[in-house]
Design an enzyme around this catalytic site. Structure first.
Site, short mmCIF file in Angstrom:
data_model
loop_
_atom_site.label_atom_id
_atom_site.label_comp_id
_atom_site.label_asym_id
_atom_site.label_seq_id
_atom_site.Cartn_x
_atom_site.Cartn_y
_atom_site.Cartn_z
CG HIS A 10 -2.93 -12.13 -2.32
ND1 HIS A 10 -3.79 -11.86 -3.37
CD2 HIS A 10 -2.52 -10.92 -1.85
CE1 HIS A 10 -3.90 -10.54 -3.53
NE2 HIS A 10 -3.13 -9.96 -2.62
CG HIS A 44 -2.10 -0.95 1.03
ND1 HIS A 44 -3.43 -0.56 1.06
CD2 HIS A 44 -2.12 -2.29 0.80
CE1 HIS A 44 -4.21 -1.61 0.87
NE2 HIS A 44 -3.43 -2.68 0.72
#
Length: 325
Positions: free
Chosen positions: A239, A120
């Site tokens: 992930h 992010h």
């Protein structure tokens, strides 16, 4: 220089006990113990001015000057190397402290959140995520940032570190603690200025690809940022950590790719359909992506190596660096 014909005075007290000299008397010995040194003068081969005695003196002076220059160059080089080694030692100490403090606050359960901070803030690694916590895509990151702040306070007390460096190293440590590859992270990133960022030059929205993108849009998004399809697939392997349903949520391995090949979301089981994001599922619809998914599913070492390389690229892309002293 002393003449070899000079005499030296030696007292019996300075001699070994095996000598036969009488105590209290002084004896004189010619100093002839040194090896004589002979200087050979070569007859000049020419009668030019260069071979004159005065020119010989000039030659000695020239050699002396050359020696001095070499000595000065040596000292300057040694000084430079010493200063460089000192700066490298300081940098190494700074990095060691950074890793040490992050490990104190890190656990496997917290690893996914710290790694999410990296993604992010990436695409211009400048610590700006600390000012973007109210954005919808950054929901839940406050807790991870708070954890990392504890380590940053300790590091800053010794050597100030940027948030960008802190986050980049924390992500690498999160991967390592969960069994992933060791990733070297270069230090020296600059953070965004808080005032300028908030009032003038805020990072644009949409740095992150939307979760609902199809595979064509996803590949285009990564391509604009300078990442290949192979790198897209390798980064997506992150992930495997967290609650997205790919294997053990606190183990970094190649389970992500093995489960993608199984396509469990096609099952009638309601829980299986919750595995992964739409963008994860989109990858298996593309032949080029499938080629790398299959490779990584069958070879975890290959995945680790490719992930390490693309992680380094990710945290360096768009970063601004401080100048070395």
């Amino acid at each position: 220089m002393r003449s070899t014909s000079a005499a030296a005075t030696i007292t019996p007290s300075l001699l070994s006990s095996s000598t036969s000299f009488t105590s209290g008397r002084t004896f004189k010995f010619p100093v002839k113990t040194s090896i004589p040194v002979k200087f050979r003068w070569r007859k000049p081969t020419t009668t030019s001015a260069a071979s004159s005695p005065s020119n010989g003196i000039a030659s000695c002076k020239s050699n002396s000057n050359a020696f001095r220059r070499r000595a000065l160059m040596y000292m300057a080089t040694a000084s430079f190397l010493l200063s460089q080694s000192t700066s490298y030692a300081v940098a190494a100490d700074e990095g060691s402290l950074l890793h040490e403090e992050i490990r104190k606050v890190l656990s496997k359960a917290k690893a996914a959140g710290l790694l999410r901070l990296v993604f992010h803030d990436a695409g211009g690694m400048n610590g700006s995520v600390v000012y973007e916590l109210e954005r919808p895509e950054n929901a839940g990151l406050k807790k991870s940032l708070k954890i990392l702040e504890k380590a940053k306070i300790q590091v800053d007390a010794v050597e100030p570190v940027s948030w960008a460096d802190m986050i980049a190293v924390a992500g690498a440590e999160a991967i390592l603690v969960c069994g992933g590859p060791k990733i070297p992270v270069q230090l020296g990133r600059l953070d965004a200025n808080r005032y300028i960022f908030l009032h003038r030059m805020a990072d644009p929205d949409g740095k992150l690809p939307e979760e609902s993108l199809d595979v064509i849009a996803l590949k285009q998004c990564f391509d604009r940022k300078g990442f290949t399809t192979k790198e897209l697939v390798a980064l997506s392997g992150a992930h495997t950590l967290g609650s997205k349903g790919f294997g053990n949520p606190v183990v970094f391995d190649n389970s992500y790719y093995k489960i993608l090949l199984e396509k469990p979301w096609l099952s009638s089981d309601g829980m299986s359909s919750m595995i992964g994001l739409p963008s994860d599922r989109a990858l298996v619809e593309d032949d080029d992506c499938m080629r790398w998914i299959s490779k990584y599913a069958n070879d975890q070492s290959l995945f680790f190596e490719d992930f390490k390389n693309v992680y380094i690229k990710l945290v360096n892309t768009g970063a601004k660096w401080r100048r070395s002293a």
